[in-house]
Each structure stands twice: as structure tokens, then as C-alpha cells.
Write a protein that holds these residues in place. Structure first.
Motif, PDB file in Angstrom:
ATOM      1  N   PHE A 142      -0.377  -7.654   9.702  1.00 46.93           N
ATOM      2  CA  PHE A 142      -0.222  -7.341   8.286  1.00 46.93           C
ATOM      3  C   PHE A 142      -0.161  -8.619   7.455  1.00 46.93           C
ATOM      4  CE2 PHE A 142       2.201  -6.067   4.516  1.00 46.93           C
ATOM      5  CZ  PHE A 142       1.487  -4.952   4.132  1.00 46.93           C
ATOM      6  N   SER A 143       0.561  -9.624   7.952  1.00 45.00           N
ATOM      7  CA  SER A 143       0.682 -10.897   7.243  1.00 45.00           C
ATOM      8  C   SER A 143      -0.658 -11.616   7.161  1.00 45.00           C
ATOM      9  CB  SER A 143       1.707 -11.785   7.957  1.00 45.00           C
ATOM     10  OG  SER A 143       1.755 -13.063   7.370  1.00 45.00           O
ATOM     11  N   MET A 144      -1.422 -11.594   8.239  1.00 44.97           N
ATOM     12  CA  MET A 144      -2.734 -12.246   8.239  1.00 44.97           C
ATOM     13  C   MET A 144      -3.670 -11.584   7.231  1.00 44.97           C
ATOM     14  SD  MET A 144      -3.115 -12.796  12.369  1.00 44.97           S
ATOM     15  CE  MET A 144      -4.635 -13.760  12.360  1.00 44.97           C
ATOM     16  N   SER A 145      -3.545 -10.275   7.103  1.00 48.73           N
ATOM     17  CA  SER A 145      -4.381  -9.551   6.147  1.00 48.73           C
ATOM     18  C   SER A 145      -3.922  -9.797   4.718  1.00 48.73           C
ATOM     19  CB  SER A 145      -4.339  -8.051   6.459  1.00 48.73           C
ATOM     20  OG  SER A 145      -5.029  -7.309   5.479  1.00 48.73           O
ATOM     21  N   ARG A 146      -2.607  -9.694   4.489  1.00 46.20           N
ATOM     22  CA  ARG A 146      -2.084  -9.773   3.127  1.00 46.20           C
ATOM     23  C   ARG A 146      -2.025 -11.201   2.604  1.00 46.20           C
ATOM     24  NH1 ARG A 146       4.015  -8.716   2.388  1.00 46.20           N
ATOM     25  NH2 ARG A 146       4.058 -10.975   2.447  1.00 46.20           N
ATOM     26  N   GLU A 147      -1.448 -12.099   3.392  1.00 42.56           N
ATOM     27  CA  GLU A 147      -1.185 -13.445   2.898  1.00 42.56           C
ATOM     28  C   GLU A 147      -2.374 -14.383   3.059  1.00 42.56           C
ATOM     29  OE1 GLU A 147       2.357 -14.744   4.811  1.00 42.56           O
ATOM     30  OE2 GLU A 147       3.568 -13.080   4.048  1.00 42.56           O
ATOM     31  N   GLN A 148      -3.158 -14.174   4.120  1.00 46.13           N
ATOM     32  CA  GLN A 148      -4.294 -15.056   4.351  1.00 46.13           C
ATOM     33  C   GLN A 148      -5.619 -14.431   3.935  1.00 46.13           C
ATOM     34  OE1 GLN A 148      -4.155 -16.909   8.313  1.00 46.13           O
ATOM     35  NE2 GLN A 148      -2.008 -16.295   8.473  1.00 46.13           N
ATOM     36  N   ALA A 156      -9.001  -9.669  14.477  1.00 51.83           N
ATOM     37  CA  ALA A 156      -9.226  -9.236  15.860  1.00 51.83           C
ATOM     38  C   ALA A 156      -9.677 -10.405  16.729  1.00 51.83           C
ATOM     39  CB  ALA A 156     -10.267  -8.120  15.885  1.00 51.83           C
ATOM     40  N   ALA A 157     -10.578 -11.229  16.193  1.00 50.52           N
ATOM     41  CA  ALA A 157     -11.068 -12.383  16.952  1.00 50.52           C
ATOM     42  C   ALA A 157      -9.953 -13.397  17.188  1.00 50.52           C
ATOM     43  CB  ALA A 157     -12.234 -13.034  16.204  1.00 50.52           C
ATOM     44  N   GLU A 158      -9.135 -13.624  16.176  1.00 52.15           N
ATOM     45  CA  GLU A 158      -8.043 -14.601  16.286  1.00 52.15           C
ATOM     46  C   GLU A 158      -7.007 -14.175  17.326  1.00 52.15           C
ATOM     47  OE1 GLU A 158      -7.114 -17.481  14.647  1.00 52.15           O
ATOM     48  OE2 GLU A 158      -8.907 -17.705  13.402  1.00 52.15           O
ATOM     49  N   LEU A 159      -6.715 -12.877  17.369  1.00 52.98           N
ATOM     50  CA  LEU A 159      -5.644 -12.377  18.237  1.00 52.98           C
ATOM     51  C   LEU A 159      -6.160 -11.768  19.537  1.00 52.98           C
ATOM     52  CD1 LEU A 159      -3.323 -10.689  15.566  1.00 52.98           C
ATOM     53  CD2 LEU A 159      -3.232 -13.022  16.477  1.00 52.98           C
ATOM     54  N   ASP A 160      -7.484 -11.811  19.725  1.00 56.79           N
ATOM     55  CA  ASP A 160      -8.101 -11.241  20.922  1.00 56.79           C
ATOM     56  C   ASP A 160      -7.771  -9.752  21.055  1.00 56.79           C
ATOM     57  OD1 ASP A 160      -9.691 -11.279  23.181  1.00 56.79           O
ATOM     58  OD2 ASP A 160      -8.046 -11.821  24.529  1.00 56.79           O
ATOM     59  N   LEU A 161      -7.953  -9.041  19.947  1.00 56.10           N
ATOM     60  CA  LEU A 161      -7.730  -7.600  19.914  1.00 56.10           C
ATOM     61  C   LEU A 161      -9.016  -6.914  19.475  1.00 56.10           C
ATOM     62  CD1 LEU A 161      -4.309  -7.562  18.006  1.00 56.10           C
ATOM     63  CD2 LEU A 161      -4.624  -7.201  20.465  1.00 56.10           C
TER      64      LEU A 161
END
Length: 201
Positions: A142-148, A156-161
Motif C-alpha cells: 500500500f505504501s509503495m502504491s500511495r507514497e511512491q 510485483a517485480a520489486e517484491l517478487d510477487l
């Protein structure tokens, strides 16, 4: 004239794909009445329509990076509407949608009174409390989506999901936030909560 209309919608979808909330609001205005009339006709339930509309436009926002690939946005959003409406009928859920005392309006169109400004400060505080209660992974996504401002594919690529895992996490996070607010006696429209969440809190 038809070409201009198609071009305008394509441009709007492109802007939404890039995270433009004003474009999202314009798209909302374009389709909300048509969708509401459809939902009311199928469900015969005035209260259900707003809840189902929230789910529809939440799906649009979470899948915004795919909008420019659609052949027909109208067909796509009405398919979502049909699915959400059928889900409502199957579960026989009654969902009451309330608004903040400020009606739905573009942020630029709202007059910010002292009382409304206080309400928004309090609302931001409650939202932050709700965010803090999310599970660690969900809060990170949520933070990666909202803040970044990262799109689901990049997260997904960053977190391997998988992308679907990221989208499901974002959708669940927003639902948990809205549930927390409901428990606090506040139920708000998805446009309002997106406007608050994806601007600096």
C-alpha cells in the motif's frame, strides 16, 4: 464528432493510467449515472447501488495500468458492473452508502470551510490509524502504491510477487480502511478516500 469523443476518452484513459485523479473523476462523471441506473434496474435497491458503484470504480482504479489496452472501456466497465451486481444479488447484501457532509465534488470545486478542514484532518488521522493496522506486507504494498506512486506491475517485480497478489492486496487494504472508518462511524465515497490516500496525508 464521433472521432473527437473517442479521442477524448482514450486521452482520459491514458491520463488515468498515469495516475491522474482529475481524469479519473471525469471518467466517473461520464459513467456513474448510466451504471447507477443499470444497477437500480437490476437490483431494485436504491441503497445497494452506491456500494456496488464503489466496487466498480475501485476495480477501475486498481486496474488503471491496463485501461489503454482495452478495445471498449464501456463494454469492460459494464461487464464489471454486471458481475458486481450479480454478486450482490447472490449474497443478498444490503450496503448503505453515506457521504461526508461535503458532497462528491472535484477537490478544486469544493469550498473548504473551517469545519470541513477540521473534518478532513480528523479523517486523515483515522485513515493513518487504519493503515497502521494493516499486515506488514499489505502495508508495504500500500505504501509503495500511495507514497511512491508505483503501479501494481512494478510493485510485483520489486517484491517478487504476482501482479494479481499485489492488486488483491491493494483492494483488501482499501476495504479494510473503509471497514475501520465504518466502525468509527464514517462511511465515505471511494472518490473521497482515493483523493485523500493518494495525496500527502
Amino acid at each position: 464528432m464521433l472521432h473527437s469523443t473517442l479521442y477524448d476518452e482514450k486521452l482520459t484513459l491514458q491520463n488515468i493510467a498515469e495516475g491522474d485523479q482529475d481524469a479519473f473523476y471525469e471518467l466517473y462523471k461520464q459513467y456513474v449515472d448510466q451504471l447507477r441506473n443499470y444497477i437500480r434496474r437490476v437490483t431494485a435497491d436504491e441503497l445497494a447501488a452506491d456500494g456496488i458503484l464503489q466496487e466498480i470504480f475501485l476495480r477501475v482504479w486498481l486496474n488503471r495500468d491496463e485501461l489503454t489496452e482495452l478495445n471498449s472501456f464501456k463494454a469492460w466497465i459494464f461487464t464489471i458492473a454486471a458481475n458486481e451486481t450479480m454478486r450482490f444479488l447472490r449474497k443478498k447484501i444490503t450496503y448503505r452508502q453515506l457521504l461526508l457532509k461535503s458532497s462528491i465534488a472535484s477537490p478544486a470545486q469544493q469550498a473548504i470551510t473551517p469545519d470541513l478542514e477540521y473534518d478532513m484532518v480528523e479523517l486523515r488521522r483515522l485513515i493513518q490509524l487504519a493503515v497502521d493496522r494493516l499486515s506488514p506486507q499489505r502495508r508495504l504494498i500500500f505504501s509503495m502504491s500511495r507514497e511512491q506512486g508505483m503501479k501494481p506491475a512494478k510493485i510485483a517485480a520489486e517484491l517478487d510477487l504476482s501482479i494479481s497478489t499485489v492488486k488483491n492486496s491493494l483492494s483488501t487494504a482499501l476495504k479494510e480502511i473503509r471497514s475501520y472508518l465504518r466502525d468509527a462511524g464514517i462511511v465515505i465515497n471511494i472518490l473521497v478516500i482515493l483523493n485523500i490516500l493518494f495525496k500527502k496525508m
